[in-house]
Design an enzyme around this catalytic site. Structure first.
Site, PDB file in Angstrom:
ATOM      1  N   SER A 167      -4.219 -38.773  38.310  1.00 10.43           N
ATOM      2  CA  SER A 167      -3.382 -39.367  39.336  1.00 10.43           C
ATOM      3  C   SER A 167      -3.839 -38.926  40.728  1.00 10.43           C
ATOM      4  CB  SER A 167      -1.916 -39.011  39.076  1.00 10.43           C
ATOM      5  OG  SER A 167      -1.052 -39.825  39.829  1.00 10.43           O
ATOM      6  N   HIS A 203       1.681 -44.017  32.587  1.00 11.49           N
ATOM      7  CA  HIS A 203       0.955 -43.160  33.528  1.00 11.49           C
ATOM      8  C   HIS A 203       0.686 -41.780  32.922  1.00 11.49           C
ATOM      9  CE1 HIS A 203      -0.526 -42.039  37.449  1.00 11.49           C
ATOM     10  NE2 HIS A 203       0.319 -41.029  37.537  1.00 11.49           N
ATOM     11  N   ASP A 255       0.744 -48.727  32.899  1.00 12.18           N
ATOM     12  CA  ASP A 255       0.997 -47.705  33.919  1.00 12.18           C
ATOM     13  C   ASP A 255       1.894 -48.314  34.992  1.00 12.18           C
ATOM     14  OD1 ASP A 255       0.868 -45.855  36.048  1.00 12.18           O
ATOM     15  OD2 ASP A 255      -1.125 -45.191  35.423  1.00 12.18           O
TER      16      ASP A 255
END
Length: 336
Positions: free
Chosen positions: A157, A316, A287
């Site tokens: 991320s 995610h 996601d």
């Protein structure tokens, strides 16, 4: 060239190393509670060198002090002579979020290093410098002070942006391979040049939620879209929710607030074009935090010879929800 996870050869290697990893990991003794252990005491003025345990045990930790006086906590697990695998975490988490991958790879003889980003976890909370350039320079100082060479960098991320900016600013002389996992590059924010990004209001709402009730914001994210627990039929883990929220609340309020701008507005396009090493990109096609089309698939078009693995139905937070598959894929990539 970009490839997806339909490659028979890649999948063959992944199955082979998963079986090998399961056998090797079975005999490793685990030290209970280590991912949440307190930092070792540090002598004043020890900025010139990392402060850490030199035992041969699997779990080690320490701190370094950056050139601008920020103390960074880091974990250094596995044998010192193992190939270094370096992990950068997501917002608003810390290095504990990588523990499943670190335990797996350290058990197989790799040296696994992860630090808490400035303002996050057990690192200090500077008022300023909460931006991608500082994050990348901090990562460089961790790698340099531990003298890591031939390293594999994995960023999740926001951590994927950190890895991209590190390569953009510091090159790959110490890096053998890189991986972007559910990562934010090339850019999350919708702009004229990036029409597939998310509108500014999305991030303004996160900032507003952070100021209004940060703990509730984190609970809503963790119990909903982050792990896909808001999807019909999802198997909800209250433990994962609690861990996510605890990590978030351990971070500084100002630091996590500033980081929203850093992870959403930073354009990593030119950084990705500088990648000259084998690169693995992993993204779930469900996601809800960092949509795959504007992130994983777009990044794969910019990185030369990237391998893109799309996890069908994955959210995610696939480092936890799909950790066995991810561990096998990371190991296959490292060994490939």
């Amino acid at each position: 060239m970009t490839t997806e996870d339909k490659s028979p050869e890649f999948n063959r290697r992944r199955r082979t190393v998963l079986l090998a990893g399961a056998g090797a990991g079975a005999g490793v003794a685990l030290t209970a509670g280590m991912p949440l252990a307190a930092m070792a005491a540090q002598k004043a003025g020890a900025a010139a060198a990392p402060h850490h345990s030199h035992s041969k045990g699997v779990n080690q930790m320490g701190t370094i002090t950056t050139r601008d006086g920020v103390e960074l906590y880091y974990k250094d697990w596995g044998p010192r002579n193992g190939q270094p695998i370096v992990f950068s975490h997501g917002w608003p988490l810390n290095s504990d979020s990588w523990e499943s991958q670190m335990m797996f790879l350290a058990s197989l003889g790799y040296r696994c290093v992860a630090h808490d980003r400035r303002g996050h976890g057990r690192s200090s909370q500077p008022w300023d410098g909460n931006d991608m350039d500082h994050y990348a320079d901090d990562l460089a100082q961790v790698i340099d002070k531990l003298d890591l060479k031939n390293a594999v960098l994995f960023g999740f991320s926001t951590g994927g942006g950190e890895v991209a900016r590190y390569i953009g600013r510091h090159g790959t002389k110490r890096v053998a391979k890189a991986g972007l996992i559910s990562s934010v590059p090339p850019q999350m924010l919708q702009t004229a040049a990036n029409p597939g990004g998310l509108p500014l209001k999305v991030f303004d709402d996160i900032r507003a939620g952070s100021l209004a009730d940060r703990s509730q914001l984190y609970l809503n994210i963790a119990s909903g879209p982050f792990f896909g627990f808001n999807r019909a039929g999802a198997k909800v883990s209250q433990g994962l929710i609690n861990s996510w929220c605890a990590q978030g609340m351990q971070a500084g309020h100002k630091n996590t607030y500033d980081c929203i701008k850093a992870f959403s507005e930073t354009d990593f396009t030119e950084d990705l074009k500088k990648f000259n090493i084998p690169t693995l990109i992993v993204h779930g096609d469900d996601d809800q935090i960092v949509p795959i089309d504007a992130a994983g698939r777009a990044a794969a078009k910019l990185v030369k010879n990237a391998t893109l693995l799309v996890y069908a139905g994955a959210p995610h937070g696939l480092t936890d929800t799909h950790k066995d598959k991810l561990n096998a894929d990371l190991l296959a990539f490292i060994k490939g």
